[in-house]
Write a protein that holds these residues in place. Sequence first.
Motif, PDB file in Angstrom:
ATOM      1  N   GLU A 177       0.839  -1.282   0.058  1.00 18.75           N
ATOM      2  CA  GLU A 177       0.061   0.260   0.080  1.00 18.75           C
ATOM      3  C   GLU A 177       0.846   1.315  -0.034  1.00 18.75           C
ATOM      4  O   GLU A 177       0.260   2.252  -0.186  1.00 18.75           O
ATOM      5  CB  GLU A 177      -0.935   0.037   1.090  1.00 18.75           C
ATOM      6  CG  GLU A 177      -1.867  -1.126   1.220  1.00 18.75           C
ATOM      7  CD  GLU A 177      -3.228  -0.822   0.584  1.00 18.75           C
ATOM      8  OE1 GLU A 177      -3.165   0.301  -0.005  1.00 18.75           O
ATOM      9  OE2 GLU A 177      -4.090  -1.874   0.614  1.00 18.75           O
ATOM     10  N   THR A 184      -4.262   5.454  -6.041  1.00 19.17           N
ATOM     11  CA  THR A 184      -5.369   5.571  -4.976  1.00 19.17           C
ATOM     12  C   THR A 184      -5.530   6.841  -5.118  1.00 19.17           C
ATOM     13  O   THR A 184      -6.905   7.392  -5.107  1.00 19.17           O
ATOM     14  CB  THR A 184      -4.664   5.492  -3.448  1.00 19.17           C
ATOM     15  OG1 THR A 184      -4.332   3.876  -3.504  1.00 19.17           O
ATOM     16  CG2 THR A 184      -5.549   5.638  -2.411  1.00 19.17           C
ATOM     17  N   ARG A 221      -8.742   1.426  -5.938  1.00 22.99           N
ATOM     18  CA  ARG A 221      -8.482   0.634  -4.919  1.00 22.99           C
ATOM     19  C   ARG A 221      -7.672  -0.652  -5.169  1.00 22.99           C
ATOM     20  O   ARG A 221      -7.993  -1.200  -6.237  1.00 22.99           O
ATOM     21  CB  ARG A 221      -9.627   0.163  -3.941  1.00 22.99           C
ATOM     22  CG  ARG A 221     -10.475   1.437  -3.534  1.00 22.99           C
ATOM     23  CD  ARG A 221     -11.649   0.890  -2.752  1.00 22.99           C
ATOM     24  NE  ARG A 221     -12.397   0.056  -3.433  1.00 22.99           N
ATOM     25  CZ  ARG A 221     -12.936  -1.189  -3.192  1.00 22.99           C
ATOM     26  NH1 ARG A 221     -12.026  -1.767  -2.157  1.00 22.99           N
ATOM     27  NH2 ARG A 221     -13.649  -1.926  -3.908  1.00 22.99           N
TER      28      ARG A 221
END
Length: 322
Positions: free
Chosen positions: A216, A225, A230
């Motif tokens: 992430e 993002t 996502r």
Amino acid sequence: MTRFTPPTSVRWWALIGMLIIALGVGACSSSNDDGDEAAAITVTHAKGTIALPAAPERIVAVGSGDVQIASALGADVVGAVANPSAPDKNWPGTPKPFPESVMSLDSTAPNIEAIAALHPDVILATTAQQAYIDKYPELSRIAPTVVYKTEAFADSGDTLVELIGTALGKPDQARDLISSSKQAISEFTEANPTVKGMTYAFGQYAGDQLYLLASEKNPSTRFLTSLGMRLDPKVAELGKDGTQDGFTELSAENYTQISSAQKVLVSTPGDEGGAKFSANPTVKSAFGSQLEVISTDLAGALLTANPASTDYLLEQLRPALA
């Protein structure tokens, strides 16, 4: 897990090994005996704090993202790592390409003597390959050297621009670049509303293996993002068991694990256009119309996504995300 070693022709992807500088920005001023003020610049990063008496005039950039950002900020770059896949040696997403003579350094094998001969005032290594990070002691003896703030490929592109802008004595230009990038992203998302909420998987197929980005914190994940996309939950789940430089390996029999992703963005070095990969029955069955084969240039630029390359990334991604 087998460590991902990309082909030489796409060394872009080897950038997965060590990134970015850190920020501990502090600009102050001091006076000399004549009463004239000279700017003093300090930047704190993962390896410590560098100090420059004034804005540097000779810059060496040893990471592709560093080259892009230095270009966007109008820096006086005297030496930079070359893109071995491009005729002019410039990296995709560089706003103003540098002369081929400037793109003189190897992107994976540091030549300390060649760097020293350039007499740099500062060395930018926020997106440098691990071989350069390993040479930090030698580089820092040549000139103040800036590396990543937290860990390799984990800081945002905005953070890198702020760091480099501070190191170059161009904080205002850095803020303007970040603002311009945010505006471009805002306009893109308004014009492409279907992108918001879209789940994705992003990776590279090389050596008969599919490597998926599952971190992430990687700049590419942060960039996608920012578009409202996502990371597919199944991909994120794969990353919880650990990653190699942010990537996890997925075998063909497990492709269906990520078939829920609305977009599967894959680059295929050695098979540009992905004809062979796309024709694979397992790939067709698992991904179908969700598969979008992207160029190795775009994939590489995504790995070091930053405000300097935003326009390039949006232009290249638009058809893939339609």
